[in-house]
Design a protein around this motif. Sequence first.
Motif, short mmCIF file in Angstrom:
data_model
loop_
_atom_site.label_atom_id
_atom_site.label_comp_id
_atom_site.label_asym_id
_atom_site.label_seq_id
_atom_site.Cartn_x
_atom_site.Cartn_y
_atom_site.Cartn_z
N CYS A 176 20.60 -2.40 -16.28
CA CYS A 176 19.29 -1.90 -17.12
C CYS A 176 18.83 -0.32 -16.64
O CYS A 176 17.74 -1.21 -15.38
N LYS A 177 18.46 0.14 -17.11
CA LYS A 177 17.43 1.44 -16.79
C LYS A 177 16.29 0.59 -16.56
O LYS A 177 15.58 1.40 -15.40
N GLU A 178 15.55 0.21 -17.42
CA GLU A 178 14.26 -0.29 -17.47
C GLU A 178 13.96 -1.51 -16.42
O GLU A 178 12.99 -1.10 -16.18
N GLN A 179 14.90 -2.11 -15.71
CA GLN A 179 14.62 -3.23 -15.03
C GLN A 179 14.86 -2.21 -13.56
O GLN A 179 13.72 -3.03 -12.47
N MET A 180 15.17 -1.09 -13.50
CA MET A 180 15.41 -1.06 -12.23
C MET A 180 13.74 0.08 -12.45
O MET A 180 13.34 0.63 -10.89
N GLU A 181 13.11 0.80 -13.17
CA GLU A 181 12.61 1.58 -13.04
C GLU A 181 10.82 0.65 -13.01
O GLU A 181 10.08 1.01 -12.29
N ARG A 182 11.29 -0.25 -13.76
CA ARG A 182 10.21 -1.70 -12.86
C ARG A 182 10.11 -2.55 -11.15
O ARG A 182 9.41 -1.90 -11.17
N GLU A 183 11.69 -2.54 -11.31
CA GLU A 183 11.32 -2.40 -9.67
C GLU A 183 10.71 -1.07 -8.90
O GLU A 183 9.83 -1.12 -7.82
N ALA A 184 11.62 0.02 -9.37
CA ALA A 184 11.00 1.52 -8.93
C ALA A 184 9.08 1.51 -8.26
O ALA A 184 8.55 1.63 -7.57
N GLU A 185 8.41 1.28 -9.56
CA GLU A 185 7.40 0.88 -9.70
C GLU A 185 6.31 -0.04 -9.02
O GLU A 185 5.06 0.25 -8.93
N HIS A 186 7.02 -1.00 -8.73
CA HIS A 186 6.44 -1.87 -8.30
C HIS A 186 6.35 -1.70 -6.43
O HIS A 186 5.22 -1.44 -5.53
N PHE A 187 7.30 -1.17 -6.41
CA PHE A 187 7.37 -0.31 -4.82
C PHE A 187 6.27 0.71 -4.99
O PHE A 187 5.83 0.84 -4.09
N VAL A 188 6.44 1.81 -6.00
CA VAL A 188 4.71 2.98 -5.88
C VAL A 188 3.39 2.46 -5.88
O VAL A 188 3.22 2.42 -4.74
N HIS A 189 3.65 0.88 -5.93
CA HIS A 189 2.03 0.03 -5.90
C HIS A 189 1.87 -0.78 -4.92
O HIS A 189 0.38 -0.17 -3.77
N ILE A 190 2.74 -1.04 -4.35
CA ILE A 190 2.65 -1.55 -2.89
C ILE A 190 2.25 -0.95 -1.76
O ILE A 190 2.01 -0.39 -1.06
N SER A 191 3.25 0.58 -1.76
CA SER A 191 2.98 2.07 -1.15
C SER A 191 1.78 2.61 -1.07
O SER A 191 2.20 3.86 0.04
N GLU A 192 1.14 2.48 -2.19
CA GLU A 192 -0.02 3.67 -2.62
C GLU A 192 -1.05 3.54 -1.27
O GLU A 192 -1.08 4.74 -0.67
N PRO A 193 -1.05 2.72 -0.37
CA PRO A 193 -2.28 2.86 0.72
C PRO A 193 -1.63 3.91 1.95
O PRO A 193 -1.84 4.48 2.73
N LEU A 194 -0.24 3.57 1.91
CA LEU A 194 0.58 4.81 2.82
C LEU A 194 0.99 5.87 2.29
O LEU A 194 0.66 7.05 3.12
N VAL A 195 0.78 5.95 1.63
CA VAL A 195 0.87 7.17 0.89
C VAL A 195 0.10 8.35 0.51
O VAL A 195 0.64 9.50 1.38
N LEU A 196 -1.14 7.61 0.31
CA LEU A 196 -2.36 7.95 0.96
C LEU A 196 -2.99 8.84 1.92
O LEU A 196 -3.07 9.98 2.31
#
Length: 423
Positions: A393-413
């Motif tokens: 499911c494309k939507e499921q993979m996108e949700r999993e990617a969004e989760h990673f984006v959220h938790i990695s935000e401090p490191l990305v900054l």
Amino acid sequence: MVDVWWGLVEGDAPRIYNWGGYSELMEMAGGIGLKVQAVMSFHLMVLFMYVCYYSISLPKWVVEEMNNDQDLAYTDQWGRRNFEYLSLGSDTLPVLKGRSPLQCYTEFMVAFRDNFQHLIGDTIVQEIQVGMGPAGELRYPSYPEQDGTWKFPGIGAFQSEAAEKSTWGNSGPTDAGQYNNWPEDTQFFRKENGGWNTPYGEFFLNWYSQMLLDHGERILSSTTSIFNSVGAKISAKVAGIHWHYDTQSHAPELTAGYYNTRTHDGYLPIARMFARHNVVFNFTCIEMRDHEQPSEALCAPEKLVRQVALATKGAKVALAGENALPRYDEYAHEQILQSSLLNIGEIGGHGDREMCAFTYLRMNPTLFETENWRRFAGLVKKMKEGKSGVDRCKEQMEREAEHFVHISEPLVLQEAVATACVP
């Protein structure tokens, strides 16, 4: 992926290796669980990013020797020298303080292996790539951008065998135009009665490309003998020269040393050479689509990638990919995904075969911008799933990617600040 520059490590004197910065980087990567793909880089690098200009030359003592004997540099028919990479004609000659270039490359790689042996197989596990020409690619410096010598989509120019004092009157075509000509501007590359399709042209192109293959053979033989003992995978890079691909002569590929025309496959011999040494065939431009390129230049990157994929399939050698230009949009990401899965024309549908690796260029502040990072995380998720994720499911993979984006935000900054270029 990190370039291990000959000009930095052995820059001041022969056999004096300074691994300090690389040791710190490798240890830091290992400490946070990252894996490193090390590139043995024996060429000059010039890069302009944002407001910063980067330049890494060959070792100072090598440059001195090249200044004293300029025949160590590649030379075109007009006598213009190119100092990006030592001429393959000098590979085995003792021209560098009593050592040959091949000996220098070999001893450099041995020193790298011995210094980082405790990390090979743990931190340095992805692969070790060996440079074999300008930009680290197995090719001649036929399209140099320095000083405006060449501009896209020029055909480039043949480079003479300077170290053996070959004269252009006897060793190469004099009717092949100049760097910024187009095929039909020249007698040699033109479609009708072009010299490339004559007995002389075939003889010269066979010789010119074979010299490059012989150079690759020497480098790969040395590299595999050094790193196979520690279980490291080896790769080497071939340039994605896609402009004027939809012509009969394929002029830019010919001047670069790839004897690839409408009637002659130039990539199968390279793939077979890589296969003999069990070396991964690393290829660029997999993010490009034909219709995105200037139509008048008859570019065909998709057809080129397809040909290379077929060649590596025929030679039974692993294929890896890179994007040629920085791209952050989903349209390019989709092309990368399809190319990496080998869903390209007649390549698609052949079982589970796919590219064995993909290197994304490049890590910089632009990548860490919010939307770019979100799209990149989605690409990584899809690449990780591979063929097994095609039906997910494309939507499921996108949700999993969004989760990673959220938790990695401090490191990305933090990374956005760390990679910002300060003039």
